[in-house]
Design a protein around this motif. Structure first.
Motif, PDB file in Angstrom:
ATOM      1  N   THR A 223     -10.522 -15.655 -10.345  1.00 38.46           N
ATOM      2  CA  THR A 223     -10.188 -16.551 -11.946  1.00 38.46           C
ATOM      3  C   THR A 223     -10.043 -18.033 -11.752  1.00 38.46           C
ATOM      4  O   THR A 223      -9.503 -18.366 -10.716  1.00 38.46           O
ATOM      5  CB  THR A 223      -9.014 -15.775 -12.430  1.00 38.46           C
ATOM      6  N   LEU A 224     -10.339 -18.651 -12.716  1.00 39.41           N
ATOM      7  CA  LEU A 224     -10.248 -20.028 -12.725  1.00 39.41           C
ATOM      8  C   LEU A 224      -8.861 -20.400 -13.014  1.00 39.41           C
ATOM      9  O   LEU A 224      -8.221 -20.112 -13.958  1.00 39.41           O
ATOM     10  CB  LEU A 224     -11.181 -20.581 -13.811  1.00 39.41           C
ATOM     11  N   ILE A 225      -8.214 -21.302 -12.314  1.00 43.15           N
ATOM     12  CA  ILE A 225      -6.788 -22.254 -12.437  1.00 43.15           C
ATOM     13  C   ILE A 225      -6.930 -23.385 -13.291  1.00 43.15           C
ATOM     14  O   ILE A 225      -6.586 -23.184 -14.432  1.00 43.15           O
ATOM     15  CB  ILE A 225      -5.886 -22.310 -11.352  1.00 43.15           C
ATOM     16  N   ASN A 226      -7.792 -24.174 -12.747  1.00 44.58           N
ATOM     17  CA  ASN A 226      -8.155 -25.271 -13.620  1.00 44.58           C
ATOM     18  C   ASN A 226      -9.353 -25.991 -12.623  1.00 44.58           C
ATOM     19  O   ASN A 226      -9.894 -25.557 -11.550  1.00 44.58           O
ATOM     20  CB  ASN A 226      -7.063 -26.280 -13.776  1.00 44.58           C
ATOM     21  N   ALA A 227      -9.813 -27.062 -13.612  1.00 38.20           N
ATOM     22  CA  ALA A 227     -11.022 -27.796 -12.781  1.00 38.20           C
ATOM     23  C   ALA A 227     -10.829 -29.284 -13.347  1.00 38.20           C
ATOM     24  O   ALA A 227     -10.336 -29.515 -14.339  1.00 38.20           O
ATOM     25  CB  ALA A 227     -12.419 -27.197 -13.367  1.00 38.20           C
TER      26      ALA A 227
ATOM     27  N   CYS B  33      -7.940 -20.760  -3.769  1.00 39.50           N
ATOM     28  CA  CYS B  33      -9.024 -21.408  -3.204  1.00 39.50           C
ATOM     29  C   CYS B  33      -9.042 -22.858  -4.029  1.00 39.50           C
ATOM     30  O   CYS B  33      -9.386 -22.716  -5.286  1.00 39.50           O
ATOM     31  CB  CYS B  33     -10.398 -20.316  -3.178  1.00 39.50           C
ATOM     32  N   SER B  34      -9.513 -23.764  -3.307  1.00 36.92           N
ATOM     33  CA  SER B  34      -9.819 -24.951  -3.994  1.00 36.92           C
ATOM     34  C   SER B  34     -11.132 -25.703  -3.346  1.00 36.92           C
ATOM     35  O   SER B  34     -10.992 -26.000  -2.120  1.00 36.92           O
ATOM     36  CB  SER B  34      -8.640 -26.181  -3.948  1.00 36.92           C
ATOM     37  N   MET B  35     -12.142 -25.939  -4.283  1.00 33.90           N
ATOM     38  CA  MET B  35     -13.364 -26.423  -3.756  1.00 33.90           C
ATOM     39  C   MET B  35     -13.788 -27.730  -4.320  1.00 33.90           C
ATOM     40  O   MET B  35     -13.559 -27.839  -5.662  1.00 33.90           O
ATOM     41  CB  MET B  35     -14.529 -25.425  -3.834  1.00 33.90           C
ATOM     42  N   GLY B  36     -14.200 -28.597  -3.709  1.00 31.30           N
ATOM     43  CA  GLY B  36     -14.813 -30.054  -4.220  1.00 31.30           C
ATOM     44  C   GLY B  36     -16.356 -29.978  -3.961  1.00 31.30           C
ATOM     45  O   GLY B  36     -16.939 -29.907  -2.751  1.00 31.30           O
ATOM     46  N   LEU B  37     -16.929 -30.380  -5.052  1.00 29.34           N
ATOM     47  CA  LEU B  37     -18.398 -30.839  -4.470  1.00 29.34           C
ATOM     48  C   LEU B  37     -18.591 -32.015  -5.205  1.00 29.34           C
ATOM     49  O   LEU B  37     -18.633 -32.360  -6.431  1.00 29.34           O
ATOM     50  CB  LEU B  37     -19.188 -29.383  -5.476  1.00 29.34           C
TER      51      LEU B  37
ATOM     52  N   GLY C  69     -24.459 -33.090  -3.001  1.00 29.92           N
ATOM     53  CA  GLY C  69     -23.863 -31.889  -2.776  1.00 29.92           C
ATOM     54  C   GLY C  69     -22.970 -31.631  -1.724  1.00 29.92           C
ATOM     55  O   GLY C  69     -22.765 -30.489  -1.312  1.00 29.92           O
ATOM     56  N   THR C  70     -22.346 -32.788  -1.171  1.00 30.26           N
ATOM     57  CA  THR C  70     -21.402 -32.443  -0.198  1.00 30.26           C
ATOM     58  C   THR C  70     -20.373 -31.418  -0.864  1.00 30.26           C
ATOM     59  O   THR C  70     -20.068 -31.757  -1.939  1.00 30.26           O
ATOM     60  CB  THR C  70     -20.743 -33.773   0.290  1.00 30.26           C
ATOM     61  N   MET C  71     -20.011 -30.562   0.050  1.00 29.40           N
ATOM     62  CA  MET C  71     -18.885 -29.450  -0.200  1.00 29.40           C
ATOM     63  C   MET C  71     -17.752 -29.545   0.679  1.00 29.40           C
ATOM     64  O   MET C  71     -17.844 -29.572   1.764  1.00 29.40           O
ATOM     65  CB  MET C  71     -19.418 -28.124  -0.470  1.00 29.40           C
ATOM     66  N   ILE C  72     -16.316 -29.475  -0.034  1.00 31.73           N
ATOM     67  CA  ILE C  72     -15.268 -29.581   0.997  1.00 31.73           C
ATOM     68  C   ILE C  72     -14.384 -28.252   0.350  1.00 31.73           C
ATOM     69  O   ILE C  72     -14.103 -28.159  -0.943  1.00 31.73           O
ATOM     70  CB  ILE C  72     -14.655 -31.026   0.762  1.00 31.73           C
ATOM     71  N   GLU C  73     -13.732 -27.501   1.121  1.00 36.92           N
ATOM     72  CA  GLU C  73     -12.904 -26.471   0.917  1.00 36.92           C
ATOM     73  C   GLU C  73     -11.589 -26.909   1.183  1.00 36.92           C
ATOM     74  O   GLU C  73     -11.203 -27.858   1.966  1.00 36.92           O
ATOM     75  CB  GLU C  73     -13.282 -25.403   2.052  1.00 36.92           C
ATOM     76  N   GLY C  74     -10.565 -26.621   0.253  1.00 38.42           N
ATOM     77  CA  GLY C  74      -9.482 -27.193   0.359  1.00 38.42           C
ATOM     78  C   GLY C  74      -9.230 -28.639  -0.302  1.00 38.42           C
ATOM     79  O   GLY C  74      -8.430 -29.431   0.007  1.00 38.42           O
TER      80      GLY C  74
END
Length: 268
Positions: A246-250, A136-140, A145-150
């Motif tokens: 679990t976190l992969i990276n950020a 799961c990859s999320m961008g904020l 506060g715009t949020m994008i999935e993928g």
């Protein structure tokens, strides 16, 4: 984790590690990678080779990994969500660094402002007596506060650099990273609650049947032995449904949002 997700993850992983992606007959079902010296040392487990090469000062020949993602392809190592090689690479990804800061390189210098985006890549594991993983990859955006999935797929289409491009400047975040992480966490929780939980119900049914067998085996014993308690606990650990994130990276990415918005907005 689906095969397409594994393929995309490996492409990102090896590209970011500056490994060479070699040409293949089928770009979707194959991946061939020429490792760098550092990645060869990390993945290939051949310390004697590297000790010898470095002792004599010879030019090393790094390994080539050839992956296949479908039974249609015969050549290469078949890699899937349960393969040891994938878990080795996931572990390497975590150890190589979980946080990065990058900037978008833009051709249009008329709009040099870059907005801050927080990207979080996570592994969602559905666990019982069976296991399934997905990425799961999320961008904020840390201003409005715009949020994008993928979001990782968005980043893959952009030209990024670890150095702020000339004539560009970054906008100051209005949302803190801590607050951004909380927003993403709440979004993931709400999305998980909407999912189908038939897999958990089926696991509970299998768990109940095995408990009945266990109770039947010890039914003539008024005082249950310690072994009964241990076996009952083992069944709980085996079958109890749970979802682990679990976190992969950020990363913190400074981007020109107009390059990919508004079509991909998930939430705000």
């Amino acid at each position: 984790m689906q095969q397409t997700e594994i393929h995309d993850f490996l492409v990102r992983f090896f590209s970011s590690a500056e490994c060479e992606l070699l040409p293949v007959a089928d770009d979707h079902d194959q991946l061939k990678v020429k490792l760098t010296k550092a990645m060869d040392k990390r993945l290939m487990n051949r310390p004697f080779y590297w000790h010898y090469i470095e002792q004599i000062g010879a030019e090393p020949e790094t390994a080539v990994l050839n992956f296949r993602f479908s039974d249609r392809i015969q050549e290469g190592e078949f890699i899937h969500s349960g393969s040891p090689r994938l878990h080795q690479i996931l572990d390497a990804s975590e150890k190589m660094g979980r946080y990065i800061r990058m900037y978008q390189v833009i051709a249009n210098k008329l709009s040099p402002a870059l907005e801050p985006w927080l990207c979080i890549n996570m592994k969602v594991s559905y666990q019982c007596d069976l296991k399934k993983d997905r990425i799961c990859s999320m961008g904020l955006q840390l201003i409005n506060g715009t949020m994008i999935e993928g979001f990782q797929s968005v980043l893959n289409t952009l030209h990024l650099s670890q150095k702020l491009p000339d004539y560009c400047y970054t906008l100051r975040p209005l949302i803190t990273i801590k607050s951004g992480l909380t927003r993403i966490e709440h979004f993931i929780e709400s999305e998980l609650q909407k999912e189908n939980f038939d897999w958990a119900d089926h696991a509970a049914t299998r768990w109940g049947k095995d408990l009945q067998l266990l109770d039947a085996f010890y039914e003539h014993q008024e005082e249950k032995p310690e072994r009964y308690v241990q076996e009952k606990q083992a069944l709980k650990e085996q079958y109890q449904p749970q979802i682990e994130v679990t976190l992969i990276n950020a990363g913190l990415f400074f981007l020109q949002s107009a390059a990919f918005l508004p079509d991909l907005i998930k939430d705000r």
